[in-house]
Design a protein around this motif. Structure first.
Motif, PDB file in Angstrom:
ATOM      1  N   LYS A  15       0.805  -1.221   0.000  1.00 33.08           N
ATOM      2  CA  LYS A  15       0.000   0.000   0.000  1.00 33.08           C
ATOM      3  C   LYS A  15       0.840   1.274   0.000  1.00 33.08           C
ATOM      4  CE  LYS A  15      -3.694  -2.390   2.305  1.00 33.08           C
ATOM      5  NZ  LYS A  15      -3.796  -3.115   3.524  1.00 33.08           N
ATOM      6  N   GLU A  16       2.070   1.208   0.471  1.00 35.18           N
ATOM      7  CA  GLU A  16       2.945   2.376   0.574  1.00 35.18           C
ATOM      8  C   GLU A  16       3.488   2.766  -0.805  1.00 35.18           C
ATOM      9  OE1 GLU A  16       5.909   4.734   3.042  1.00 35.18           O
ATOM     10  OE2 GLU A  16       4.464   3.332   3.824  1.00 35.18           O
ATOM     11  N   ASP A  17       3.493   4.067  -1.101  1.00 31.76           N
ATOM     12  CA  ASP A  17       4.112   4.547  -2.336  1.00 31.76           C
ATOM     13  C   ASP A  17       5.628   4.557  -2.168  1.00 31.76           C
ATOM     14  OD1 ASP A  17       1.708   4.984  -3.624  1.00 31.76           O
ATOM     15  OD2 ASP A  17       1.570   7.083  -2.978  1.00 31.76           O
ATOM     16  N   ASN A  18       6.335   4.191  -3.218  1.00 30.31           N
ATOM     17  CA  ASN A  18       7.796   4.249  -3.252  1.00 30.31           C
ATOM     18  C   ASN A  18       8.475   3.571  -2.059  1.00 30.31           C
ATOM     19  OD1 ASN A  18       7.696   5.840  -5.656  1.00 30.31           O
ATOM     20  ND2 ASN A  18       7.151   7.576  -4.372  1.00 30.31           N
ATOM     21  N   PRO A  19       8.253   2.274  -1.859  1.00 31.62           N
ATOM     22  CA  PRO A  19       8.888   1.583  -0.738  1.00 31.62           C
ATOM     23  C   PRO A  19      10.405   1.493  -0.924  1.00 31.62           C
ATOM     24  CG  PRO A  19       7.940   0.000  -2.230  1.00 31.62           C
ATOM     25  CD  PRO A  19       7.511   1.350  -2.713  1.00 31.62           C
ATOM     26  N   THR A  20      11.109   1.380   0.181  1.00 29.76           N
ATOM     27  CA  THR A  20      12.554   1.176   0.164  1.00 29.76           C
ATOM     28  C   THR A  20      12.855  -0.107   0.918  1.00 29.76           C
ATOM     29  OG1 THR A  20      12.927   2.350   2.235  1.00 29.76           O
ATOM     30  CG2 THR A  20      12.957   3.677   0.215  1.00 29.76           C
ATOM     31  N   TYR A  21      14.085  -0.569   0.833  1.00 28.28           N
ATOM     32  CA  TYR A  21      14.457  -1.798   1.532  1.00 28.28           C
ATOM     33  C   TYR A  21      14.201  -1.665   3.032  1.00 28.28           C
ATOM     34  CZ  TYR A  21      17.044  -5.803   3.182  1.00 28.28           C
ATOM     35  OH  TYR A  21      17.378  -6.975   3.796  1.00 28.28           O
ATOM     36  N   ARG A  22      14.500  -0.523   3.607  1.00 30.73           N
ATOM     37  CA  ARG A  22      14.313  -0.314   5.055  1.00 30.73           C
ATOM     38  C   ARG A  22      12.854  -0.046   5.424  1.00 30.73           C
ATOM     39  NH1 ARG A  22      19.145  -0.755   7.047  1.00 30.73           N
ATOM     40  NH2 ARG A  22      20.956   0.251   6.163  1.00 30.73           N
ATOM     41  N   LYS A  23      12.032   0.271   4.443  1.00 34.47           N
ATOM     42  CA  LYS A  23      10.623   0.600   4.696  1.00 34.47           C
ATOM     43  C   LYS A  23       9.732  -0.207   3.751  1.00 34.47           C
ATOM     44  CE  LYS A  23       7.913   4.686   5.649  1.00 34.47           C
ATOM     45  NZ  LYS A  23       7.760   6.109   5.425  1.00 34.47           N
ATOM     46  N   ILE A  24       9.914  -1.529   3.756  1.00 38.74           N
ATOM     47  CA  ILE A  24       9.222  -2.381   2.793  1.00 38.74           C
ATOM     48  C   ILE A  24       7.791  -2.715   3.228  1.00 38.74           C
ATOM     49  CG2 ILE A  24      10.041  -4.590   3.676  1.00 38.74           C
ATOM     50  CD1 ILE A  24      10.384  -5.417   0.727  1.00 38.74           C
ATOM     51  N   LEU A  25       7.534  -2.794   4.508  1.00 39.18           N
ATOM     52  CA  LEU A  25       6.227  -3.076   5.084  1.00 39.18           C
ATOM     53  C   LEU A  25       5.540  -4.277   4.440  1.00 39.18           C
ATOM     54  CD1 LEU A  25       5.026   0.597   5.536  1.00 39.18           C
ATOM     55  CD2 LEU A  25       6.077  -0.867   7.253  1.00 39.18           C
ATOM     56  N   ASP A  26       4.450  -4.058   3.691  1.00 39.43           N
ATOM     57  CA  ASP A  26       3.652  -5.173   3.168  1.00 39.43           C
ATOM     58  C   ASP A  26       3.950  -5.485   1.696  1.00 39.43           C
ATOM     59  OD1 ASP A  26       2.543  -2.811   2.258  1.00 39.43           O
ATOM     60  OD2 ASP A  26       0.480  -3.468   2.481  1.00 39.43           O
ATOM     61  N   HIS A  27       5.050  -4.993   1.178  1.00 36.99           N
ATOM     62  CA  HIS A  27       5.421  -5.270  -0.211  1.00 36.99           C
ATOM     63  C   HIS A  27       6.181  -6.593  -0.327  1.00 36.99           C
ATOM     64  CE1 HIS A  27       4.521  -1.022  -0.644  1.00 36.99           C
ATOM     65  NE2 HIS A  27       4.534  -1.198  -1.950  1.00 36.99           N
ATOM     66  N   THR A  28       6.263  -7.091  -1.543  1.00 35.21           N
ATOM     67  CA  THR A  28       7.050  -8.264  -1.873  1.00 35.21           C
ATOM     68  C   THR A  28       8.137  -7.828  -2.845  1.00 35.21           C
ATOM     69  OG1 THR A  28       5.144  -9.723  -1.669  1.00 35.21           O
ATOM     70  CG2 THR A  28       6.967 -10.540  -2.981  1.00 35.21           C
ATOM     71  N   GLU A  29       9.354  -8.330  -2.643  1.00 28.39           N
ATOM     72  CA  GLU A  29      10.399  -8.057  -3.614  1.00 28.39           C
ATOM     73  C   GLU A  29       9.975  -8.689  -4.940  1.00 28.39           C
ATOM     74  OE1 GLU A  29      14.020  -9.509  -1.897  1.00 28.39           O
ATOM     75  OE2 GLU A  29      14.178  -7.785  -0.573  1.00 28.39           O
ATOM     76  N   ALA A  30      10.206  -7.985  -6.040  1.00 33.31           N
ATOM     77  CA  ALA A  30       9.729  -8.456  -7.342  1.00 33.31           C
ATOM     78  C   ALA A  30      10.816  -8.328  -8.399  1.00 33.31           C
ATOM     79  CB  ALA A  30       8.502  -7.637  -7.760  1.00 33.31           C
ATOM     80  N   LEU A  31      10.695  -9.157  -9.419  1.00 33.66           N
ATOM     81  CA  LEU A  31      11.614  -9.127 -10.547  1.00 33.66           C
ATOM     82  C   LEU A  31      10.785  -9.170 -11.825  1.00 33.66           C
ATOM     83  CD1 LEU A  31      14.507  -9.398 -11.768  1.00 33.66           C
ATOM     84  CD2 LEU A  31      14.182 -11.876 -11.597  1.00 33.66           C
ATOM     85  N   LEU A  32      10.956  -8.165 -12.652  1.00 37.45           N
ATOM     86  CA  LEU A  32      10.309  -8.127 -13.961  1.00 37.45           C
ATOM     87  C   LEU A  32      11.332  -8.615 -14.982  1.00 37.45           C
ATOM     88  CD1 LEU A  32       8.023  -7.171 -15.923  1.00 37.45           C
ATOM     89  CD2 LEU A  32       9.290  -5.026 -16.069  1.00 37.45           C
ATOM     90  N   ILE A  33      10.947  -9.593 -15.775  1.00 43.99           N
ATOM     91  CA  ILE A  33      11.843 -10.139 -16.787  1.00 43.99           C
ATOM     92  C   ILE A  33      11.267  -9.836 -18.160  1.00 43.99           C
ATOM     93  CG2 ILE A  33      12.918 -12.221 -17.717  1.00 43.99           C
ATOM     94  CD1 ILE A  33      12.572 -13.466 -14.916  1.00 43.99           C
ATOM     95  N   GLU A  34      12.008  -9.067 -18.935  1.00 49.74           N
ATOM     96  CA  GLU A  34      11.630  -8.820 -20.320  1.00 49.74           C
ATOM     97  C   GLU A  34      12.364  -9.847 -21.167  1.00 49.74           C
ATOM     98  OE1 GLU A  34      12.473  -4.740 -21.232  1.00 49.74           O
ATOM     99  OE2 GLU A  34      10.907  -4.018 -19.901  1.00 49.74           O
TER     100      GLU A  34
END
Length: 107
Positions: A15-34
């Protein structure tokens, strides 16, 4: 891998805009592969992910398992691979989540 044009790392799903590693909260690390589908298929990429991934046990939100897709054909492929992983891992597999995301726009 042959056919992979570019990989972009970031965060998804929170839900947080512009998350950072120290402020990741409820995000998941993601990888986009083209990738170039004339050289490698989406199925090849998901199968490679399944070989490298270990969906055992519970983990922090940022490390939960997920496979994203852009269309129904990719969704079907991802669901088949994840079902195969769960069948192979049995009770030791945590749930890998299938999610839909908006199409990436590089412009």
């Amino acid at each position: 891998m042959k056919g992979v044009a570019r990989c972009i790392v970031g965060y998804s799903g929170g839900k947080e805009d512009n998350p950072t590693y120290r402020k990741i909260l409820d995000h998941t690390e993601a990888l986009l592969i083209e990738f170039d589908p004339n050289q490698i298929t989406y199925e090849d990429l998901v199968l490679e992910w399944s070989r490298m991934h270990s969906p055992r046990g519970k983990s922090k939100c940022q490390y939960r398992s997920a496979v994203w897709y852009l269309d129904e054909e990719q969704k079907d492929t991802a669901e088949e691979v994840v079902a195969g992983m769960k069948a192979y891992m049995g009770r030791h597999a945590s749930s890998a989540t299938i999610r839909e995301v908006m199409k990436y726009d590089d412009g």
